[in-house]
Design a protein around this motif. Structure first.
Motif, PDB file in Angstrom:
ATOM      1  N   LYS A  61     -22.323  24.897 -23.882  1.00 30.96           N
ATOM      2  CA  LYS A  61     -23.960  24.159 -23.921  1.00 30.96           C
ATOM      3  C   LYS A  61     -24.023  23.663 -22.243  1.00 30.96           C
ATOM      4  CE  LYS A  61     -24.196  22.908 -28.945  1.00 30.96           C
ATOM      5  NZ  LYS A  61     -24.457  21.666 -29.767  1.00 30.96           N
ATOM      6  N   LEU A  62     -23.007  22.959 -21.780  1.00 33.03           N
ATOM      7  CA  LEU A  62     -23.019  22.175 -20.668  1.00 33.03           C
ATOM      8  C   LEU A  62     -23.191  23.430 -19.455  1.00 33.03           C
ATOM      9  CD1 LEU A  62     -22.994  19.720 -18.860  1.00 33.03           C
ATOM     10  CD2 LEU A  62     -20.431  20.122 -18.643  1.00 33.03           C
ATOM     11  N   ILE A  63     -22.699  24.411 -19.681  1.00 32.67           N
ATOM     12  CA  ILE A  63     -22.612  25.611 -18.540  1.00 32.67           C
ATOM     13  C   ILE A  63     -23.929  26.006 -18.650  1.00 32.67           C
ATOM     14  CG2 ILE A  63     -21.965  27.837 -17.905  1.00 32.67           C
ATOM     15  CD1 ILE A  63     -19.159  27.052 -18.790  1.00 32.67           C
ATOM     16  N   GLU A  64     -24.384  26.296 -19.729  1.00 33.19           N
ATOM     17  CA  GLU A  64     -25.927  26.746 -20.003  1.00 33.19           C
ATOM     18  C   GLU A  64     -26.944  25.792 -19.220  1.00 33.19           C
ATOM     19  OE1 GLU A  64     -26.171  27.777 -23.946  1.00 33.19           O
ATOM     20  OE2 GLU A  64     -25.180  29.806 -23.706  1.00 33.19           O
ATOM     21  N   LYS A  65     -26.753  24.467 -19.701  1.00 27.86           N
ATOM     22  CA  LYS A  65     -27.629  23.556 -19.160  1.00 27.86           C
ATOM     23  C   LYS A  65     -27.684  23.277 -17.475  1.00 27.86           C
ATOM     24  CE  LYS A  65     -28.180  18.500 -19.300  1.00 27.86           C
ATOM     25  NZ  LYS A  65     -27.534  16.809 -19.698  1.00 27.86           N
ATOM     26  N   LEU A  66     -26.497  23.338 -17.030  1.00 27.43           N
ATOM     27  CA  LEU A  66     -26.426  23.246 -15.583  1.00 27.43           C
ATOM     28  C   LEU A  66     -26.807  24.658 -14.968  1.00 27.43           C
ATOM     29  CD1 LEU A  66     -23.305  21.178 -15.292  1.00 27.43           C
ATOM     30  CD2 LEU A  66     -25.530  20.366 -15.255  1.00 27.43           C
ATOM     31  N   GLU A  67     -26.798  25.780 -15.724  1.00 27.05           N
ATOM     32  CA  GLU A  67     -27.002  27.324 -15.272  1.00 27.05           C
ATOM     33  C   GLU A  67     -26.022  27.557 -14.403  1.00 27.05           C
ATOM     34  OE1 GLU A  67     -31.070  26.902 -13.521  1.00 27.05           O
ATOM     35  OE2 GLU A  67     -32.011  26.846 -15.506  1.00 27.05           O
ATOM     36  N   LEU A  68     -24.783  27.445 -14.675  1.00 31.27           N
ATOM     37  CA  LEU A  68     -23.543  27.808 -13.811  1.00 31.27           C
ATOM     38  C   LEU A  68     -23.383  29.223 -13.973  1.00 31.27           C
ATOM     39  CD1 LEU A  68     -21.365  24.473 -14.407  1.00 31.27           C
ATOM     40  CD2 LEU A  68     -22.849  25.135 -12.205  1.00 31.27           C
ATOM     41  N   VAL A  69     -22.937  29.872 -12.765  1.00 34.72           N
ATOM     42  CA  VAL A  69     -22.760  31.336 -12.917  1.00 34.72           C
ATOM     43  C   VAL A  69     -21.343  31.410 -12.150  1.00 34.72           C
ATOM     44  CG1 VAL A  69     -23.193  33.844 -12.539  1.00 34.72           C
ATOM     45  CG2 VAL A  69     -25.104  32.178 -13.119  1.00 34.72           C
TER      46      VAL A  69
END
Length: 362
Positions: A240-248
């Protein structure tokens, strides 16, 4: 004798798998309650299937929520189960909200609580797990401590009655599962080679907020750019956090996947060169299989592994995580061999069942 066993999260499924089976083999009537704290299939159902855990007699379906909300809902539902079943003992595992809810509900109904993995301490009261384990220990009548350190921690808090040093149930399970896993099949599935990758698991509340997680994320990408493969099964909270921060990922060497099954996790832990983890259970499992862990925390419950020089505390510091992993991966930091038997001889579950069922132990 009737025992109500309470589980709700991955580490509890692992421990309950072997204890539940042996309780039932012994003729103890066990009522298994799954709170629903982990409701993702790979975090729950698959563990029941792989570890041959009996189907839960009660599934509370609590799901996620704020700590107080989640624990409160569990308390309400657990009380109903305990009133209905009237067990002789409530058996709880570890340090999750399910642990505390089960213990509190039983204690208020004057049902003796038995706590598996008693006496662990990080001495960081900001961790919800620390609050859960301290409170559970202080209302338990039977305390199954895994190590000498755990026994001493309890003694410091005035808890000496009903304490048994039995060893670590997770060691029992790891030994059993390691003989059943097709490691080559697992590695081929994920495109990995033995000792040519770093395994990553991050899930704790304090590490899944933006400021701290970004420090860890930067270290992962820095290691990947160095040419090291990193395999990262992502916990739902972390996802959820990775998606929220749009991390790739900044390199193809950093692979993010869905959570893996326990059997797959064992294969990955055995074959990784290094593990980056904030999980207490994974720290131990790495030790069982001779794989050192770099821990992005300021403290650990398994301090004996750090004191021995096998695992390493890095804090949430990009450079420290990177330097420790680079050193362990390429040989700049020696990996300890000839490891002590901190966690017993693989018979913890037998000792626990003997004590619960009233047999002599020692």
């Amino acid at each position: 004798m009737k025992v109500v066993s309470v589980v709700g999260a991955r580490p509890q499924f692992v421990k309950a798998g072997i204890v539940s089976r042996k309780l039932r083999d012994k003729g103890v009537k066990e009522i298994l309650v799954h709170t629903g704290q982990h409701y993702d299939f790979n975090m729950s159902n698959v563990f029941f299937r792989e570890l041959r855990i009996p189907n839960p007699d009660y599934y509370l379906g609590i799901g996620s929520g704020m700590h107080g909300e989640q624990t409160g809902k569990m308390l309400i539902e657990m009380e109903k189960v305990l009133v209905e079943e009237k067990p002789d003992i409530a058996l709880v595992y570890g340090d999750t909200n399910s642990t505390l809810a089960g213990a509190l509900a039983a204690s208020k109904l004057h049902i003796p609580v038995a706590h598996v993995e008693a006496g662990l301490r990080s001495y960081n009261r900001k961790m919800p797990e620390e609050i859960n384990r301290v409170l559970t220990d202080h209302i338990s009548e039977i305390l199954f401590a895994p190590t000498d350190v755990a026994v001493e921690n309890l003694k410091k808090e005035g808890i000496t009655k009903g304490v048994y040093k039995v060893g670590d149930v997770m060691f029992d399970v790891a030994l059993e599962v390691a003989g059943k896993v097709n490691e080559k099949k697992v590695l081929n599935k994920y495109g990995l080679k033995p000792e040519k990758f770093i395994l990553v698991t991050i899930h704790r509340a304090e590490n899944t907020v933006e400021e701290t997680f970004l420090q860890i994320w930067k270290a992962l990408n820095k290691l990947a750019k160095l040419g090291i493969k990193l395999f990262f099964p992502v916990h739902p909270r972390t996802k959820k956090l990775i998606e929220k921060l749009e991390l790739v990922p900044e390199s193809k060497n950093l692979t993010l996947t869905e959570p893996v099954s326990y059997f797959e996790m064992v294969a990955l832990e055995k074959n990784a060169k290094v593990i980056i983890t904030d999980s207490g259970g994974v720290q131990k499992e790495g030790f069982f299989f001779g794989t050192p862990c770099v821990i992005p925390r300021e403290e650990t419950e398994w301090i004996e592994l750090v004191d021995f020089g096998f695992n390493h505390l890095a804090g949430v510091n990009t450079e420290k995580i990177f330097e420790l992993c680079e050193g362990l991966f390429f040989g700049g930091i020696e990996i300890q061999k000839n490891l002590p038997k901190f966690y017993g001889d693989g018979s913890a579950s037998d000792k626990i069942v003997s004590i619960i069922s009233g047999d002599d132990f020692e």
